[in-house]
Design an enzyme around this catalytic site. Structure first.
Site, PDB file in Angstrom:
ATOM      1  N   ASP A  32       0.615  -1.546   0.019  1.00  0.00           N
ATOM      2  CA  ASP A  32      -0.070   0.388   0.099  1.00  0.00           C
ATOM      3  C   ASP A  32       0.685   1.645   0.157  1.00  0.00           C
ATOM      4  OD1 ASP A  32      -2.300   1.529  -0.429  1.00  0.00           O
ATOM      5  OD2 ASP A  32      -2.569   0.907   2.102  1.00  0.00           O
ATOM      6  N   GLY A  33       0.215   2.514  -0.878  1.00  0.00           N
ATOM      7  CA  GLY A  33       0.174   3.656   0.131  1.00  0.00           C
ATOM      8  C   GLY A  33       1.586   3.771  -1.693  1.00  0.00           C
ATOM      9  N   GLY A  35       0.282   5.177  -4.919  1.00  0.00           N
ATOM     10  CA  GLY A  35      -0.129   6.521  -4.681  1.00  0.00           C
ATOM     11  C   GLY A  35       0.403   7.690  -3.541  1.00  0.00           C
ATOM     12  N   ARG A  36       0.172   7.504  -2.604  1.00  0.00           N
ATOM     13  CA  ARG A  36       0.434   8.754  -1.832  1.00  0.00           C
ATOM     14  C   ARG A  36       2.540   9.003  -1.890  1.00  0.00           C
ATOM     15  NH1 ARG A  36      -1.526   5.494   3.225  1.00  0.00           N
ATOM     16  NH2 ARG A  36      -1.930   4.097   1.520  1.00  0.00           N
ATOM     17  N   TRP A  37       3.171   7.609  -2.295  1.00  0.00           N
ATOM     18  CA  TRP A  37       4.655   8.717  -2.844  1.00  0.00           C
ATOM     19  C   TRP A  37       4.450   8.742  -4.296  1.00  0.00           C
ATOM     20  CZ3 TRP A  37       7.446   6.793  -6.827  1.00  0.00           C
ATOM     21  CH2 TRP A  37       9.061   7.051  -6.871  1.00  0.00           C
ATOM     22  N   ARG A  45      -0.377   9.224 -10.030  1.00  0.00           N
ATOM     23  CA  ARG A  45      -0.232   7.645  -9.070  1.00  0.00           C
ATOM     24  C   ARG A  45       0.619   6.010  -9.751  1.00  0.00           C
ATOM     25  NH1 ARG A  45      -3.560   7.478  -5.372  1.00  0.00           N
ATOM     26  NH2 ARG A  45      -3.894   5.318  -6.167  1.00  0.00           N
ATOM     27  N   HIS A  49       3.387   2.788  -8.802  1.00  0.00           N
ATOM     28  CA  HIS A  49       3.052   1.425  -9.296  1.00  0.00           C
ATOM     29  C   HIS A  49       4.455   1.239  -9.967  1.00  0.00           C
ATOM     30  CE1 HIS A  49      -0.660   1.699  -7.578  1.00  0.00           C
ATOM     31  NE2 HIS A  49      -1.435   3.001  -8.830  1.00  0.00           N
ATOM     32  N   ARG A  83     -10.881   1.634  -9.435  1.00  0.00           N
ATOM     33  CA  ARG A  83     -10.270   3.361  -9.784  1.00  0.00           C
ATOM     34  C   ARG A  83     -10.430   3.442 -11.276  1.00  0.00           C
ATOM     35  NH1 ARG A  83      -4.852   2.130  -6.043  1.00  0.00           N
ATOM     36  NH2 ARG A  83      -6.096   1.431  -4.245  1.00  0.00           N
ATOM     37  N   LEU A 143      11.841 -21.036  -3.623  1.00  0.00           N
ATOM     38  CA  LEU A 143      10.348 -19.789  -3.265  1.00  0.00           C
ATOM     39  C   LEU A 143       9.422 -20.264  -4.313  1.00  0.00           C
ATOM     40  CD1 LEU A 143       9.882 -17.510  -1.738  1.00  0.00           C
ATOM     41  CD2 LEU A 143      11.182 -15.973  -3.167  1.00  0.00           C
ATOM     42  N   ARG A 196       1.639  -4.625   6.420  1.00  0.00           N
ATOM     43  CA  ARG A 196       1.282  -3.708   5.411  1.00  0.00           C
ATOM     44  C   ARG A 196       1.545  -2.923   6.010  1.00  0.00           C
ATOM     45  NH1 ARG A 196      -5.325  -2.882   4.564  1.00  0.00           N
ATOM     46  NH2 ARG A 196      -5.000  -1.337   2.700  1.00  0.00           N
TER      47      ARG A 196
HETATM   48  C1  FPP Z   1      -1.816   0.344  -3.766  1.00  0.00           C
HETATM   49  O1  FPP Z   1      -0.991   1.299  -3.678  1.00  0.00           O
HETATM   50  C2  FPP Z   1      -1.320  -0.899  -4.765  1.00  0.00           C
HETATM   51  C3  FPP Z   1      -1.511  -1.459  -5.362  1.00  0.00           C
HETATM   52  C4  FPP Z   1      -2.927  -1.421  -5.674  1.00  0.00           C
HETATM   53  C5  FPP Z   1      -1.031  -1.718  -6.535  1.00  0.00           C
HETATM   54  C6  FPP Z   1      -0.314  -2.600  -5.924  1.00  0.00           C
HETATM   55  C7  FPP Z   1       0.733  -3.131  -7.754  1.00  0.00           C
HETATM   56  C8  FPP Z   1       1.873  -2.387  -7.241  1.00  0.00           C
HETATM   57  C9  FPP Z   1       2.555  -3.337  -6.974  1.00  0.00           C
HETATM   58  C10 FPP Z   1       2.851  -3.036  -9.432  1.00  0.00           C
HETATM   59  C11 FPP Z   1       3.516  -3.743  -9.741  1.00  0.00           C
HETATM   60  C12 FPP Z   1       2.701  -5.134  -9.085  1.00  0.00           C
HETATM   61  C13 FPP Z   1       3.684  -6.225  -9.488  1.00  0.00           C
HETATM   62  C14 FPP Z   1       3.307  -8.043  -8.978  1.00  0.00           C
HETATM   63  C15 FPP Z   1       4.119  -6.678 -10.585  1.00  0.00           C
HETATM   64  P1  FPP Z   1      -1.928   2.587  -3.341  1.00  0.00           P
HETATM   65  O2  FPP Z   1      -2.145   2.872  -5.001  1.00  0.00           O
HETATM   66  O3  FPP Z   1      -4.038   2.169  -3.090  1.00  0.00           O
HETATM   67  O4  FPP Z   1      -2.205   3.390  -2.894  1.00  0.00           O
HETATM   68  P2  FPP Z   1      -2.203   4.744  -1.952  1.00  0.00           P
HETATM   69  O5  FPP Z   1      -3.627   4.140  -0.600  1.00  0.00           O
HETATM   70  O6  FPP Z   1      -1.607   5.751  -1.629  1.00  0.00           O
HETATM   71  O7  FPP Z   1      -3.140   5.500  -3.445  1.00  0.00           O
END
Ligand code: FPP
Length: 249
Positions: A32-33, A35-37, A45, A49, A83, A143, A196
């Site tokens: 998680d995070g 988008g905030r990053w 956003r 990712h 989204r 793994l 998390r």
């Molecule tokens: C949550 O952050 C992240 C996701 C919903 C997507 C996770 C996807 C990746 C890490 C990309 C690649 C994945 C693989 C397996 C290669 P958020 O967008 O909800 O962040 P926020 O809460 O800060 O808005």
């Protein structure tokens, strides 16, 4: 050059301090995070990712190095379709690209990759890549990586109960073992450690059945910043926990 040497040294010292005892067999992560990053850097956003995919690479490598046998990553939930269209299609593209580019390294490192969730609802191109990656890595045992895609814990339980309803004769008793065998994660031990990122204290419909006795670790670190030392810290914290599974300690 100097920074390269320093990073090797730093890695070695951390490993020397790392106890090989009581390592979790199965680590699950709610990433998680992203988008905030990105927001914190004035970026779109999707930039979060993209860097988040680097953190995935790092987590896979670190788990292999530490001797963790199962790593489960929450990549896209059944609710993430809500989204904006552009973000969803970027994520689907990123996953498709990730699968293609990672297969050689996964094979080289003896990593098995599986994608669990309602895979049949994903874009066809992604489904094809998934099938290919799973078959290319199916004999690897160092793994096991599970990428949860179009996944929801409730949907998984509903799918398991429907499978039981369709397959079993009415005399069969429904018990925990039978439900476990019908979940997407059949054959995979329950997570020992659930991480998390981004400081959220929620489970968000992730592995609802399987996390019954998982140890929970929440960190402020945003997923795109989550690298080897953060995972090592989480495992070290887990190593200090006393698990009781409902019994007396
Ligand atoms: C949550 O952050 C992240 C996701 C919903 C997507 C996770 C996807 C990746 C890490 C990309 C690649 C994945 C693989 C397996 C290669 P958020 O967008 O909800 O962040 P926020 O809460 O800060 O808005």
């Amino acid at each position: 050059m100097l920074s390269g040497l320093l990073s090797i040294f730093k890695k070695k010292t951390t490993l020397a301090q790392f106890s090989r005892e009581n390592i979790p067999i199965h680590v699950a992560i709610i990433m998680d995070g992203n988008g905030r990053w990105a927001k914190g850097r004035g970026l779109p956003r999707i930039a979060g990712h993209k860097v988040g995919a680097e953190s995935v690479r790092s987590a896979v490598k670190t788990c292999a190095e530490l001797g963790i046998k199962y790593l489960t990553l929450y990549a896209f939930s059944t609710e993430n379709w809500k989204r904006p269209k552009e973000e969803v299609s970027f994520l689907m593209g990123l996953l498709t690209e990730y699968i293609s580019s990672e297969i050689p390294e996964l094979r080289q490192n003896k990593v098995r990759i599986r994608f669990l969730g309602r895979i049949q609802e994903l874009p066809i191109e992604l489904q094809e890549k998934i099938r290919f990656a799973e078959s290319e890595t199916k004999n690897n045992t160092r793994l096991n990586v599970q990428v949860m895609l179009n996944y929801g814990g409730r949907a998984e339980i509903v799918d398991a109960l429907n499978a039981i309803n369709n397959e079993q004769s009415p005399n069969d008793t429904i018990n925990e073992e039978l439900i476990g065998k019908k979940l997407y994660t059949a054959g995979i031990p329950d997570p020992d450690l659930l991480i998390r990122t981004a400081n959220e204290m929620r489970v968000s419909n992730f592995l609802l059945w399987q996390i019954a006795y998982a140890e929970f670790y929440v960190t402020k670190t945003l997923w795109p910043d989550f690298r080897r030392e953060h995972l090592v810290n989480a495992v070290q914290e887990y190593q200090k926990r006393k698990r009781k599974f409902g019994a007396l300690g």
